[in-house]
Design a protein around this motif. Structure first.
Motif, PDB file in Angstrom:
ATOM      1  N   PRO A  32     -10.197  -0.354   1.660  1.00 50.56           N
ATOM      2  CA  PRO A  32      -9.978  -1.212   0.247  1.00 50.56           C
ATOM      3  C   PRO A  32      -8.530  -1.701   0.090  1.00 50.56           C
ATOM      4  O   PRO A  32      -8.378  -2.646  -0.671  1.00 50.56           O
ATOM      5  CB  PRO A  32     -10.335   0.300  -0.545  1.00 50.56           C
ATOM      6  N   ASP A  33      -7.658  -0.878   0.511  1.00 50.24           N
ATOM      7  CA  ASP A  33      -6.201  -1.322   0.391  1.00 50.24           C
ATOM      8  C   ASP A  33      -5.450  -1.435   1.769  1.00 50.24           C
ATOM      9  O   ASP A  33      -5.680  -0.574   2.358  1.00 50.24           O
ATOM     10  CB  ASP A  33      -5.638  -0.440  -0.727  1.00 50.24           C
ATOM     11  N   PRO A  34      -4.210  -2.196   1.934  1.00 52.63           N
ATOM     12  CA  PRO A  34      -3.666  -2.129   2.727  1.00 52.63           C
ATOM     13  C   PRO A  34      -2.641  -0.951   2.677  1.00 52.63           C
ATOM     14  O   PRO A  34      -2.495  -0.467   1.775  1.00 52.63           O
ATOM     15  CB  PRO A  34      -2.695  -3.240   2.832  1.00 52.63           C
ATOM     16  N   VAL A  35      -2.316  -0.480   3.810  1.00 54.41           N
ATOM     17  CA  VAL A  35      -1.353   0.686   4.058  1.00 54.41           C
ATOM     18  C   VAL A  35      -0.017   0.251   3.094  1.00 54.41           C
ATOM     19  O   VAL A  35       0.700  -0.654   2.986  1.00 54.41           O
ATOM     20  CB  VAL A  35      -0.846   1.044   5.486  1.00 54.41           C
ATOM     21  N   ASN A  36       0.211   1.297   2.196  1.00 54.47           N
ATOM     22  CA  ASN A  36       1.368   1.008   0.963  1.00 54.47           C
ATOM     23  C   ASN A  36       2.151   2.189   0.813  1.00 54.47           C
ATOM     24  O   ASN A  36       1.614   3.448   0.896  1.00 54.47           O
ATOM     25  CB  ASN A  36       0.774   0.473  -0.086  1.00 54.47           C
ATOM     26  N   LEU A  37       3.374   2.196   0.446  1.00 52.42           N
ATOM     27  CA  LEU A  37       4.329   2.934   0.011  1.00 52.42           C
ATOM     28  C   LEU A  37       4.005   3.746  -1.169  1.00 52.42           C
ATOM     29  O   LEU A  37       4.161   5.034  -1.027  1.00 52.42           O
ATOM     30  CB  LEU A  37       5.906   2.395  -0.292  1.00 52.42           C
ATOM     31  N   PRO A  38       3.168   3.303  -2.317  1.00 55.32           N
ATOM     32  CA  PRO A  38       2.860   4.299  -3.498  1.00 55.32           C
ATOM     33  C   PRO A  38       2.000   5.147  -2.849  1.00 55.32           C
ATOM     34  O   PRO A  38       1.927   6.323  -3.284  1.00 55.32           O
ATOM     35  CB  PRO A  38       2.181   3.376  -4.497  1.00 55.32           C
ATOM     36  N   MET A  39       0.838   4.770  -2.222  1.00 54.96           N
ATOM     37  CA  MET A  39       0.024   5.843  -1.746  1.00 54.96           C
ATOM     38  C   MET A  39       0.483   6.936  -0.641  1.00 54.96           C
ATOM     39  O   MET A  39       0.253   8.062  -0.904  1.00 54.96           O
ATOM     40  CB  MET A  39      -1.280   5.291  -1.046  1.00 54.96           C
ATOM     41  N   ILE A  40       1.509   6.437  -0.062  1.00 54.63           N
ATOM     42  CA  ILE A  40       2.229   7.499   0.990  1.00 54.63           C
ATOM     43  C   ILE A  40       3.050   8.544  -0.020  1.00 54.63           C
ATOM     44  O   ILE A  40       2.915   9.713   0.072  1.00 54.63           O
ATOM     45  CB  ILE A  40       3.012   6.613   1.710  1.00 54.63           C
ATOM     46  N   ARG A  41       3.789   7.694  -1.157  1.00 57.37           N
ATOM     47  CA  ARG A  41       4.472   8.961  -2.051  1.00 57.37           C
ATOM     48  C   ARG A  41       3.720   9.864  -2.675  1.00 57.37           C
ATOM     49  O   ARG A  41       4.011  10.972  -2.461  1.00 57.37           O
ATOM     50  CB  ARG A  41       5.227   7.813  -2.759  1.00 57.37           C
ATOM     51  N   HIS A  42       2.644   9.314  -3.387  1.00 56.02           N
ATOM     52  CA  HIS A  42       1.544  10.322  -3.942  1.00 56.02           C
ATOM     53  C   HIS A  42       1.283  11.340  -2.990  1.00 56.02           C
ATOM     54  O   HIS A  42       0.719  12.458  -3.202  1.00 56.02           O
ATOM     55  CB  HIS A  42       0.362   9.410  -4.630  1.00 56.02           C
ATOM     56  N   TRP A  43       0.822  10.996  -1.701  1.00 55.06           N
ATOM     57  CA  TRP A  43       0.137  11.896  -0.888  1.00 55.06           C
ATOM     58  C   TRP A  43       1.192  12.812  -0.388  1.00 55.06           C
ATOM     59  O   TRP A  43       0.724  14.013  -0.327  1.00 55.06           O
ATOM     60  CB  TRP A  43      -0.148  11.330   0.596  1.00 55.06           C
ATOM     61  N   CYS A  44       2.225  12.373  -0.050  1.00 60.73           N
ATOM     62  CA  CYS A  44       3.421  13.338   0.224  1.00 60.73           C
ATOM     63  C   CYS A  44       3.843  14.289  -0.999  1.00 60.73           C
ATOM     64  O   CYS A  44       4.150  15.581  -0.968  1.00 60.73           O
ATOM     65  CB  CYS A  44       4.834  12.514   0.687  1.00 60.73           C
ATOM     66  N   GLU A  45       3.709  13.900  -2.206  1.00 61.35           N
ATOM     67  CA  GLU A  45       3.932  14.714  -3.187  1.00 61.35           C
ATOM     68  C   GLU A  45       3.023  15.818  -3.540  1.00 61.35           C
ATOM     69  O   GLU A  45       3.280  17.039  -3.931  1.00 61.35           O
ATOM     70  CB  GLU A  45       4.297  13.678  -4.593  1.00 61.35           C
TER      71      GLU A  45
END
Length: 328
Positions: A32-45
Motif C-alpha cells: 500500500p505504501d513505499p517504505v517510509n521514515l514516518p512508519m519506521i519512526r512510529h514502529w520504533c516508538e
C-alpha cells in the motif's frame, strides 16, 4: 445452521482443502505504501527500539517490519487477494470452522529495506494440515509463504501459519465453595484472580512463596529483566540465573482504578509501576497510604500480603520519607 463444534460431528474436509495447496493467494501485489521514515519512526516508538540504524539520513527499516509494509490496513480488505484464498476460507466457514487465530511466523531477511523502496509480494497457500484437535477446538493449520520484492529483487520471505477452527464448547465454571454461607452482614469475598504460571515464570512464584522477590539475570551479558521471559532481550541468550531484590524502590508512575469494578477488588485503588533499586520495574499495589496518597517518586519497601488462604502477593509499602503531599 453451523455444524456443532464437537470434533466428532464436524465435517472433515481435508481432502477438499488439499486441492488449495500450491495455489496463489496474491500475485505481484503492490504494497500500500513505499517504505517510509514516518512508519519506521512510529514502529520504533511503539517497540521501544532506539537502534541508531533506524534514524538519520542513512536509515533502514527494522527487519521485523517486513510484514507491516504488505498489510492492507484495519479494514482487512485487499484487492490483491486471489479468489483461491477466499474460497478456502468460505469452505472452512461452511464446514463449521469459523474462528481463526494466528499461531506462528518465520521471516527471512535478504537485504535491508530503505525509505523509498516500493515493494511487491507474491503469496502461495503452502500447506493445509490434517484436522487437529486443540484446546481452542478442532481445526486445520494453514501455512502461507510470502515473497517480498523491491524492483524485482527478493528482499525477504514471510511464512505465516494460522489455525482455522471450530470453537470448543465452553464449560461453565465450577461454583466456588465457601466455608460459610454469605449473608447481608457477612458477605463472602470473591477469590482473587490467579496469575498464569508456566515453565518460564514458575521460579518467580516459588520465590514469592518463600518471601523472596527474584529478578531474572542473563548469565551471558548480565542484564537484569522483569517480567520474566524465556530469553534475554539484549543478547538473545536463553541462559539465566536470578538475583534477589533488596526490596527498596520508588513509584515511577501510577494510575487510580475507579471503573470497571472487578470481583475481589474494592475501587478506587492505586496500581503503581515501581522501579526497584536494581533498575527493573514491576507493577504492584502500594500499601500504607490511601489511593489518593500515592505520589510519583514515593519511596516504597517490599512486603508480602496474604490475599486468601492459598495465595500471597508481593506489594510495596509507602515509607515515611515519601515526598511532600503523600498521605502516610
Amino acid at each position: 445452521m453451523r455444524p456443532p463444534s464437537d470434533v466428532h460431528h464436524l465435517l472433515d474436509v481435508h481432502h477438499l482443502l488439499k486441492a488449495f495447496e500450491g495455489r496463489p493467494a496474491a500475485v505481484s501485489a503492490p504494497a500500500p505504501d513505499p517504505v517510509n521514515l514516518p512508519m519506521i519512526r512510529h514502529w520504533c516508538e511503539a517497540m521501544g527500539d532506539t537502534g541508531p540504524a533506524y534514524a538519520g539520513d542513512d536509515a533502514i527499516a527494522p527487519p521485523t517490519m517486513l510484514q507491516a509494509w504488505t498489510m492492507p490496513g484495519l479494514s482487512g480488505a485487499s484487492s490483491a487477494r486471489t479468489p483461491a484464498y477466499d474460497e478456502l476460507f468460505a469452505l472452512l466457514d461452511g464446514a463449521g470452522y469459523t474462528a481463526v487465530v494466528a499461531t506462528d511466523c518465520e521471516q527471512e531477511y535478504v537485504r535491508p529495506l530503505r525509505p523509498g523502496d516500493r515493494l511487491t509480494f507474491d503469496t502461495v497457500i503452502e500447506t493445509v494440515s490434517p484436522r487437529k484437535a486443540t484446546r481452542l477446538g478442532a481445526g486445520y493449520f494453514i501455512t502461507t509463504m510470502m515473497r517480498v520484492r523491491a524492483a524485482g529483487e527478493l528482499v525477504g520471505t514471510h511464512r505465516f501459519r494460522i489455525l482455522k477452527y471450530a470453537p470448543a464448547a465452553v464449560q461453565p465454571p465450577a461454583p466456588v465453595q465457601h466455608p460459610e454461607p454469605a449473608s447481608p452482614t457477612h458477605p463472602v469475598r470473591p477469590t482473587r484472580p490467579r496469575p498464569v504460571i508456566n515453565r518460564d515464570n514458575a521460579p518467580f512464584w516459588e520465590g514469592v512463596a518463600a518471601h523472596k522477590l527474584l529478578i531474572q539475570c542473563c548469565t551471558a551479558c548480565g542484564t537484569l529483566r522483569f517480567p520474566w521471559l524465556p530469553g534475554c532481550g539484549r543478547c538473545g541468550s536463553p541462559a539465566w540465573g536470578t538475583v534477589e531484590a533488596c526490596g527498596s524502590g520508588t513509584v515511577h508512575s501510577y494510575v487510580v482504578m475507579h471503573h470497571p469494578p472487578f470481583p475481589a477488588f474494592d475501587p478506587p485503588y492505586a496500581v503503581a509501576l515501581v522501579e526497584l533499586a536494581e533498575g527493573v520495574r514491576m507493577i504492584s499495589n502500594v500499601t500504607g497510604v490511601p489511593y489518593d496518597g500515592v505520589r510519583i517518586g514515593m519511596s516504597v519497601e517490599l512486603e508480602f500480603i496474604r490475599v486468601d488462604d492459598e495465595w500471597e502477593l508481593p506489594v510495596f509499602r509507602a515509607q515515611s520519607g515519601a515526598p511532600e503531599g503523600a498521605a502516610v
